[in-house]
Write an enzyme that holds these catalytic residues in place. Sequence first.
Site, PDB file in Angstrom:
ATOM      1  N   HIS A  93       0.820  -1.214   0.000  1.00  0.00           N
ATOM      2  CA  HIS A  93       0.000   0.000   0.000  1.00  0.00           C
ATOM      3  C   HIS A  93       0.860   1.272   0.000  1.00  0.00           C
ATOM      4  CE1 HIS A  93       0.953   0.914   4.199  1.00  0.00           C
ATOM      5  NE2 HIS A  93       0.802  -0.384   4.438  1.00  0.00           N
ATOM      6  N   GLU A 118      -2.514  -7.030   7.501  1.00  0.00           N
ATOM      7  CA  GLU A 118      -1.208  -6.971   8.136  1.00  0.00           C
ATOM      8  C   GLU A 118      -1.193  -7.823   9.403  1.00  0.00           C
ATOM      9  OE1 GLU A 118       1.798  -6.999   8.091  1.00  0.00           O
ATOM     10  OE2 GLU A 118       2.435  -4.933   7.754  1.00  0.00           O
TER      11      GLU A 118
END
Length: 207
Positions: A12, A85
């Site tokens: 990202h 994550e």
Amino acid sequence: MSDAPRVLFWRHGRTAWNVEKRFQGQTDIDLDPVGHAQAERAGRLLATLRPDTVIASDLKRAADTAGYLGRSSGVPVEFDKGLRERFGGSWEGLTAAELAERWPAEHPRMEIPDGEHISEVGDRMVAAVDRGLAKTPPGGLLVIVSHGAALRVGISRMLGVPDERRELLGPLSNCCWSVLQARGQTWRLMEHNAASLPEPVVLSDDA
């Protein structure tokens, strides 16, 4: 066209916590203005690779990054919680300096006392990639949009690198990507931490 699938692993764009060196984990942080600009640029580049499938973590920083590729390529973005994550427990929101001070032994080894074990992250990342590959045609390109730590352990797993040796693979910068391609029953690392489109490869004898 080769029937060997490719998987592009895309981290990202930048967030304010990246700048502050805070452990993000599964805290749902937005992209900052730089992160949006990074994702827009990278999304336009990656669209030229004509991805077949785009699957992202549902956390906003990854979902919004993937959205730029989806709009540039016309490929709808799907979401998979398995691409989130690593959960960081009490580490989330703390700076690297604070972690080093409070957990001097654990921090260098990234052993989070109340967080997700790295083996669990590897298991769910590989499972998510497998689900994505099942939706991708032979010889197609699957784009996985996720997070730094999760991507590194996922890529390492696919390359047969033990979890405890994942540091052999350098980190991914914000909005950079790595590409794996299948060769028989194994995977090869074709690009790592890239921010530009690959140059044509002149095949060697062992290619």
